[in-house]
Structure formats: structure tokens, C-alpha cells
Design a protein around this motif. Sequence first.
Motif, PDB file in Angstrom:
ATOM      1  N   MET A 161       4.595  -7.452  -3.331  1.00 57.45           N
ATOM      2  CA  MET A 161       3.451  -7.701  -2.462  1.00 57.45           C
ATOM      3  C   MET A 161       4.287  -8.763  -1.219  1.00 57.45           C
ATOM      4  O   MET A 161       5.535  -9.087  -1.017  1.00 57.45           O
ATOM      5  CB  MET A 161       2.939  -8.940  -2.954  1.00 57.45           C
ATOM      6  CG  MET A 161       2.013  -9.636  -2.109  1.00 57.45           C
ATOM      7  SD  MET A 161       1.275 -11.107  -4.031  1.00 57.45           S
ATOM      8  CE  MET A 161       0.764 -10.030  -5.086  1.00 57.45           C
ATOM      9  N   CYS A 162       3.898  -8.764  -0.865  1.00 59.07           N
ATOM     10  CA  CYS A 162       4.739  -9.171   1.068  1.00 59.07           C
ATOM     11  C   CYS A 162       3.475 -10.136   1.983  1.00 59.07           C
ATOM     12  O   CYS A 162       2.268  -9.282   1.481  1.00 59.07           O
ATOM     13  CB  CYS A 162       4.762  -8.006   2.130  1.00 59.07           C
ATOM     14  SG  CYS A 162       5.321  -8.050   3.455  1.00 59.07           S
ATOM     15  N   GLU A 180      -0.125  -7.555   1.389  1.00 56.27           N
ATOM     16  CA  GLU A 180      -0.048  -6.330   1.532  1.00 56.27           C
ATOM     17  C   GLU A 180       0.081  -6.218  -0.286  1.00 56.27           C
ATOM     18  O   GLU A 180       1.439  -6.836  -0.338  1.00 56.27           O
ATOM     19  CB  GLU A 180       1.185  -5.771   2.274  1.00 56.27           C
ATOM     20  CG  GLU A 180       1.036  -6.024   3.374  1.00 56.27           C
ATOM     21  CD  GLU A 180       1.956  -5.509   4.399  1.00 56.27           C
ATOM     22  OE1 GLU A 180       3.455  -4.989   4.148  1.00 56.27           O
ATOM     23  OE2 GLU A 180       1.796  -5.739   5.892  1.00 56.27           O
ATOM     24  N   VAL A 181      -0.337  -4.818  -0.944  1.00 51.30           N
ATOM     25  CA  VAL A 181      -0.087  -4.836  -1.774  1.00 51.30           C
ATOM     26  C   VAL A 181       0.702  -3.137  -1.823  1.00 51.30           C
ATOM     27  O   VAL A 181      -0.534  -2.406  -1.850  1.00 51.30           O
ATOM     28  CB  VAL A 181      -0.913  -5.300  -2.899  1.00 51.30           C
ATOM     29  CG1 VAL A 181      -1.030  -5.098  -4.869  1.00 51.30           C
ATOM     30  CG2 VAL A 181      -1.427  -7.072  -2.780  1.00 51.30           C
ATOM     31  N   LYS A 182       1.578  -3.283  -2.797  1.00 52.07           N
ATOM     32  CA  LYS A 182       1.811  -1.575  -2.833  1.00 52.07           C
ATOM     33  C   LYS A 182       1.818  -1.783  -4.094  1.00 52.07           C
ATOM     34  O   LYS A 182       1.793  -2.221  -5.498  1.00 52.07           O
ATOM     35  CB  LYS A 182       3.263  -1.865  -2.799  1.00 52.07           C
ATOM     36  CG  LYS A 182       3.433  -2.265  -1.291  1.00 52.07           C
ATOM     37  CD  LYS A 182       3.305  -1.375  -0.897  1.00 52.07           C
ATOM     38  CE  LYS A 182       4.467  -1.310   0.777  1.00 52.07           C
ATOM     39  NZ  LYS A 182       3.769  -0.710   2.094  1.00 52.07           N
ATOM     40  N   LEU A 183       0.750  -0.780  -4.631  1.00 48.52           N
ATOM     41  CA  LEU A 183       0.454   0.041  -5.525  1.00 48.52           C
ATOM     42  C   LEU A 183       0.567   1.366  -6.349  1.00 48.52           C
ATOM     43  O   LEU A 183       0.606   1.944  -5.199  1.00 48.52           O
ATOM     44  CB  LEU A 183      -1.327   0.446  -5.973  1.00 48.52           C
ATOM     45  CG  LEU A 183      -2.164  -1.649  -5.791  1.00 48.52           C
ATOM     46  CD1 LEU A 183      -3.613  -1.381  -5.397  1.00 48.52           C
ATOM     47  CD2 LEU A 183      -1.932  -2.447  -6.785  1.00 48.52           C
ATOM     48  N   LYS A 194      -3.952   3.582  -3.650  1.00 46.42           N
ATOM     49  CA  LYS A 194      -3.708   3.594  -1.811  1.00 46.42           C
ATOM     50  C   LYS A 194      -3.277   2.092  -1.865  1.00 46.42           C
ATOM     51  O   LYS A 194      -3.860   1.373  -2.649  1.00 46.42           O
ATOM     52  CB  LYS A 194      -4.999   3.912  -1.014  1.00 46.42           C
ATOM     53  CG  LYS A 194      -5.395   4.653  -0.305  1.00 46.42           C
ATOM     54  CD  LYS A 194      -5.918   4.734   0.596  1.00 46.42           C
ATOM     55  CE  LYS A 194      -6.283   6.340   2.021  1.00 46.42           C
ATOM     56  NZ  LYS A 194      -7.168   5.992   3.184  1.00 46.42           N
ATOM     57  N   ASP A 195      -2.337   1.583  -1.372  1.00 51.29           N
ATOM     58  CA  ASP A 195      -1.956   0.212  -0.946  1.00 51.29           C
ATOM     59  C   ASP A 195      -2.723  -0.558  -0.782  1.00 51.29           C
ATOM     60  O   ASP A 195      -3.687  -0.359   0.558  1.00 51.29           O
ATOM     61  CB  ASP A 195      -0.749  -0.111   0.009  1.00 51.29           C
ATOM     62  CG  ASP A 195       0.743   0.970  -0.865  1.00 51.29           C
ATOM     63  OD1 ASP A 195       1.190   0.912  -2.182  1.00 51.29           O
ATOM     64  OD2 ASP A 195       1.712   1.339  -0.382  1.00 51.29           O
ATOM     65  N   ARG A 196      -3.082  -1.849  -1.109  1.00 53.00           N
ATOM     66  CA  ARG A 196      -4.677  -2.612  -0.566  1.00 53.00           C
ATOM     67  C   ARG A 196      -3.677  -4.057   0.466  1.00 53.00           C
ATOM     68  O   ARG A 196      -1.999  -4.258   0.420  1.00 53.00           O
ATOM     69  CB  ARG A 196      -4.574  -3.592  -1.471  1.00 53.00           C
ATOM     70  CG  ARG A 196      -5.229  -2.258  -2.419  1.00 53.00           C
ATOM     71  CD  ARG A 196      -6.545  -1.873  -1.935  1.00 53.00           C
ATOM     72  NE  ARG A 196      -7.482  -1.269  -2.975  1.00 53.00           N
ATOM     73  CZ  ARG A 196      -7.597   0.240  -2.922  1.00 53.00           C
ATOM     74  NH1 ARG A 196      -6.265   0.672  -2.736  1.00 53.00           N
ATOM     75  NH2 ARG A 196      -8.289   0.720  -3.926  1.00 53.00           N
ATOM     76  N   ASP A 197      -4.216  -4.086   1.298  1.00 56.32           N
ATOM     77  CA  ASP A 197      -4.072  -5.190   2.181  1.00 56.32           C
ATOM     78  C   ASP A 197      -4.841  -5.495   2.307  1.00 56.32           C
ATOM     79  O   ASP A 197      -6.595  -6.007   2.713  1.00 56.32           O
ATOM     80  CB  ASP A 197      -3.405  -4.927   3.585  1.00 56.32           C
ATOM     81  CG  ASP A 197      -4.051  -3.789   4.661  1.00 56.32           C
ATOM     82  OD1 ASP A 197      -5.132  -3.718   4.416  1.00 56.32           O
ATOM     83  OD2 ASP A 197      -4.345  -3.593   5.871  1.00 56.32           O
ATOM     84  N   PHE A 220      -3.495   2.001   3.575  1.00 53.75           N
ATOM     85  CA  PHE A 220      -4.019   1.076   3.415  1.00 53.75           C
ATOM     86  C   PHE A 220      -5.339   1.013   2.944  1.00 53.75           C
ATOM     87  O   PHE A 220      -5.755   1.555   3.882  1.00 53.75           O
ATOM     88  CB  PHE A 220      -3.782  -0.008   4.127  1.00 53.75           C
ATOM     89  CG  PHE A 220      -1.712  -0.716   3.859  1.00 53.75           C
ATOM     90  CD1 PHE A 220      -1.806  -1.240   2.549  1.00 53.75           C
ATOM     91  CD2 PHE A 220      -0.779  -0.266   4.217  1.00 53.75           C
ATOM     92  CE1 PHE A 220      -0.099  -1.931   2.845  1.00 53.75           C
ATOM     93  CE2 PHE A 220       0.523  -0.475   4.395  1.00 53.75           C
ATOM     94  CZ  PHE A 220       0.683  -1.179   3.584  1.00 53.75           C
TER      95      PHE A 220
END
Length: 140
Positions: free
Chosen positions: A1-2, A18-21, A25-28, A65
Motif C-alpha cells: 500500500m502506498c 494505492e493498493v496492489k492486489l 486490477k490494482d486500486r487507487d 488501476f
Amino acid sequence: MCIRDRDISSELAVMVVEVKLPIVKDRDFVAVRWISTNPDGSAQVTTTSLQPELADSHLGKRKGFCRGRIQMQCLFIAPLASNNGPSCRVRWLSAVDPGGNIPSAKKMTGTKNAETILALQKAVYLSHPTPPAPGEFDVI
């Protein structure tokens, strides 16, 4: 997470999370965070997403994202009187729409929230070498 913040004032900030999954898809999330402190030592941190058009103007849509939405997130911290030194009550309420389609999102969200609370409890216990006496915790 950023998490990246841009302070507007000492109490208000616009933040991008920003959440890497895996698999999906990653989420922002583009949100505003307000921190309010009170004379009694308590504090509230309230977070909510910007409206989609404002979020897009702050951070355009990005490849890879999916834009999620923090409907409401509140963290309440209040000091408690204790015979064993400083202590506090923490309450956390959260309603987040991750956007898009995520299989078993309820299970994943519940697990991550539980992991966060357990990590917080562990940090509290490690910071106090003497465990609290039975019945000392304030149960809500």
C-alpha cells in the motif's frame, strides 16, 4: 500500500492511496482527510473520497488501476484513565467501495481489517511490559 499526502492545512490533506492486489486490477483512492483534536486529548480522523470529477482532476485515471471510493472512514482516539499508565480507546469505522469486481471482497476486507486490529493490539501490548489486571479493560 502506498499513501501520498498533500497538506492543505495542519488539519486537512488530500491523499492518494494505492493498493496492489493479486489477480485483479490494482486500486487507487483519491480522498480528503481531516484531523480534529479536542481539548480533552481525544482526536478524530475522518476520510472520504473526493467526488469522481474532482478525483479525476487531481489524479487522472491510470492504466492498470481501478478507482475505488472511500464512502466514510473514521478513527476515534480518546484517552482513558488507568492505574497502569496511559491508555486510550480506539474506534474505527470504515465503508469502502473497492470499485470494479473483486471476488470474495467481503472475506478479504474482513480479514485485512482483523489483521490491522491484531497488529494494533500487538503494538500496544509490546509497548507495555506489565499486562493489565483482569477486568481493567473498558468494554464497549
